[in-house]
Scaffold this active site. Sequence first.
Site, short mmCIF file in Angstrom:
data_model
loop_
_atom_site.label_atom_id
_atom_site.label_comp_id
_atom_site.label_asym_id
_atom_site.label_seq_id
_atom_site.Cartn_x
_atom_site.Cartn_y
_atom_site.Cartn_z
N GLU A 178 39.74 27.55 50.11
CA GLU A 178 40.89 28.40 49.74
C GLU A 178 40.86 29.76 50.45
O GLU A 178 41.87 30.18 51.00
CB GLU A 178 40.96 28.57 48.22
N LYS B 220 41.21 20.41 37.30
CA LYS B 220 40.39 20.78 38.46
C LYS B 220 38.96 21.13 38.04
O LYS B 220 38.01 20.91 38.80
CB LYS B 220 41.04 21.97 39.15
N ASP C 238 48.01 23.39 47.95
CA ASP C 238 47.07 24.19 47.16
C ASP C 238 47.01 23.53 45.79
O ASP C 238 47.95 23.65 45.01
CB ASP C 238 47.56 25.64 47.07
N ASP D 157 40.30 36.39 44.90
CA ASP D 157 41.22 35.39 44.33
C ASP D 157 41.14 35.40 42.81
O ASP D 157 40.19 34.88 42.23
CB ASP D 157 40.88 34.01 44.91
P1 ADP Z 1 45.45 29.33 39.99
O1 ADP Z 1 44.94 29.65 41.36
O2 ADP Z 1 44.40 29.47 38.93
O3 ADP Z 1 46.13 28.02 39.93
P2 ADP Z 1 47.64 31.28 40.26
O4 ADP Z 1 47.18 31.89 41.50
O5 ADP Z 1 48.91 30.50 40.31
O6 ADP Z 1 46.51 30.42 39.54
O7 ADP Z 1 47.78 32.44 39.17
C1 ADP Z 1 48.30 32.21 37.91
C2 ADP Z 1 48.12 33.45 37.09
O8 ADP Z 1 48.82 34.54 37.68
C3 ADP Z 1 48.68 33.30 35.68
O9 ADP Z 1 47.76 33.84 34.75
C4 ADP Z 1 49.95 34.14 35.73
O10 ADP Z 1 50.29 34.66 34.45
C5 ADP Z 1 49.52 35.24 36.68
N1 ADP Z 1 50.66 35.98 37.25
C6 ADP Z 1 51.69 35.47 37.97
N2 ADP Z 1 52.56 36.45 38.31
C7 ADP Z 1 52.07 37.61 37.80
C8 ADP Z 1 52.51 38.97 37.79
N3 ADP Z 1 53.66 39.34 38.39
N4 ADP Z 1 51.75 39.90 37.16
C9 ADP Z 1 50.61 39.54 36.55
N5 ADP Z 1 50.14 38.28 36.52
C10 ADP Z 1 50.86 37.31 37.12
MG MG Z 2 44.54 29.49 43.31
#
Ligand code: ADP
Ligand code: MG
Length: 666
Positions: free
Chosen positions: A181, A82, A18, A246
């Site tokens: 995704e 990205k 991913d 998402d």
């Molecule tokens: P992306 O798909 O954009 O790469 P992710 O799916 O990894 O991102 O999500 C990252 C986001 O999720 C960040 O903003 C992070 O702060 C938030 N995040 C991760 N864990 C938690 C949580 N327990 N509660 C709220 N937000 C969270």
């Molecule tokens: Mg993602």
Amino acid sequence: MTGTKQTNPSVEPIIGIDLGTTNSLVAYCDERGPRILEGPGGQRLMPSVVRYNLSGGGVEAVGREARDHAVEHPKNTVSSAKRLMGRSVNDVQDDLAYLPYEVVEGGHDTARVKIGDQLISPQEVSAVILSELRVWAEAALGVTVRKTVVTVPAYFDDAQRQATRDAGRIAGLQVVRIVNEPTAAALAYNLGDNPGVGDQGSGIREKKSDGTVSLSTKLNPEVCSSENQPPATSHHPPTQTVAVFDLGGGTFDVSVLRLMKTEQGRVDQVLATAGDTHLGGDDVDRMIVELIQAEVRKQFGEQIAFPASTRQAFRNLAEATKIRLSAEDSAQIEVDLGADKSGGARIYQRTLSREDFNTMIGPWVDRTIDCCRDALRSAKCSVDDIDRVVMVGGSTRIPLVRDRVGGLFETEPYTALNPDEVVALGAAVQGSILAGINRDMLLLDVIPLSLGIETMGGAVSKLIMSNSTIPAQATEMFSTYADGQTNIKVHVLQGERELVSDCRSLGEFELKGIPPMPAGLPKVEVTFLVDANGVLSVQAVEKRSEKRASIQIVPNHGLTRDEVQRMENDSYAHAAQDMAAHRLIDLRNQARLDIRAIEKQLAKVGDEMDAGYRAQVEQHVAEVKAMADSSGVDPDKFHEALDAMDKSTVRLAELAITMTLREEQA
Ligand code: ADP
Ligand code: MG
């Protein structure tokens, strides 16, 4: 046999990656199903951040290290690459304001990152991330990895997909397939792949509460007559329509997919996508930073400056606060701003409640819900047409987001798999299909191992028995063991054995905020529901206070058929011994409850009893107490002693009741 070999050397592994805007992950799927491959120190997420050397252009740091110091190196730390993949500078005008580094036009209408006098393509930045994940994967699997599946957003166009393939090539990886995704998320849950769907209209088997067992103590059956809900009639057409929501760090999208299984294999059709490429968890962090900065200025003067290191600290603190509020009702914020000119300490402190937090992010959540409505409209679907909602992205851990999405779609969204891992897991599943690995993943229409919860003393109370057909539902009532208990832990287990220590732990959650009541009074209704996709939802509701909590689990995750067989055989082999152990636990719990009641009665009327009777009761209590505390007691003898104690205290109970009545009349 050393048992350390993790992959079958005859098949070349195909990993799943991913490649996210904020974080990237790598996963692998074998006979046991998909799992995340960890990096050094057990890291599962790798921040999609690369820091380059300002002069030479070499890579200085990748992942966590680069992210943690991003604010201090704004010009040479590249995040969110990205967003630039396969785009021209013109395409990404809106993004430029969010990117602290310089972006210029390269050849062929493609955006480049400019660091010093080096021009770096977004493909090269992504390749650094892919290479690092490949290193993680090779270390975890102990073999060379050459092939991968990579996921991209459903809305990526051909140029963006091609750029993603190129990034893989630069990293020395063959991208064997690009997967959307949302499709990957659906694959991770085996959606659209249910054996025997379509004929389960009345498939839910409901287990009636035969008497009531308890988290700790038996409830009076008259007090809580069985309150089972009628089984939700479930009807799954052979095609499933799924909404994938998402919400990541910087981007949001929602897709409506139609999943079909044809003779050629699985087919998915993206009916619609909607979203906002500048909506995500980062916005929430920013809101909290702004709140802190405004209050700090108010408290310590408008002129206070925030250097880069302080801003980085605020940002980290804001994210930590947000994450905390996903699990707790409030979070404490504290910042030490150092001494002022006259040497006085400057400490900023405040508590942020979940309630205030929800108010603050309300409009932000509204925007995601509006997009869901748009997606439904362009897919020409109504809420009723959506069979499942899958939650993806770290920001869907925010409870308000879950509530609002569940409210809109009128269904409990899927959160059983980690929302930030589910896309990588699905990519790995796709990889295993392409590699021809025979995933013996227990895609069954029966539940292979019983499901239950832990009760007092380490016993397991089973709610759904093995070999129940899917979908299945069961409800039972439980209560508390201690007086004034305000939190109840619900520990979900799988297996055929009678004791917690011999079963497989699937997860646990806490029912919090129950008003203090005497032991046995709270009525906790626990419902288990295994749906057609094999996803288990466990819900606990305290009926007097209406407090509720729930968890979702995929029970068969990481289990092979052989392991199920072994667990089953174990249970036969230990049946007699297990039953005896369970019986002892029940007797012990009962004895402790009875003794507590007797001691209360003795305290009340002891002085009015004749000495001989009192001594007799106390003798019984002492005997039972000794047996309850001893480990090697014979259950039959224990039972007899308990019976004798109960019989001898009938008169005591009557005395206590008479006394109570007298007091009430006085
Ligand atoms: P992306 O798909 O954009 O790469 P992710 O799916 O990894 O991102 O999500 C990252 C986001 O999720 C960040 O903003 C992070 O702060 C938030 N995040 C991760 N864990 C938690 C949580 N327990 N509660 C709220 N937000 C969270
Ligand atoms: Mg993602």
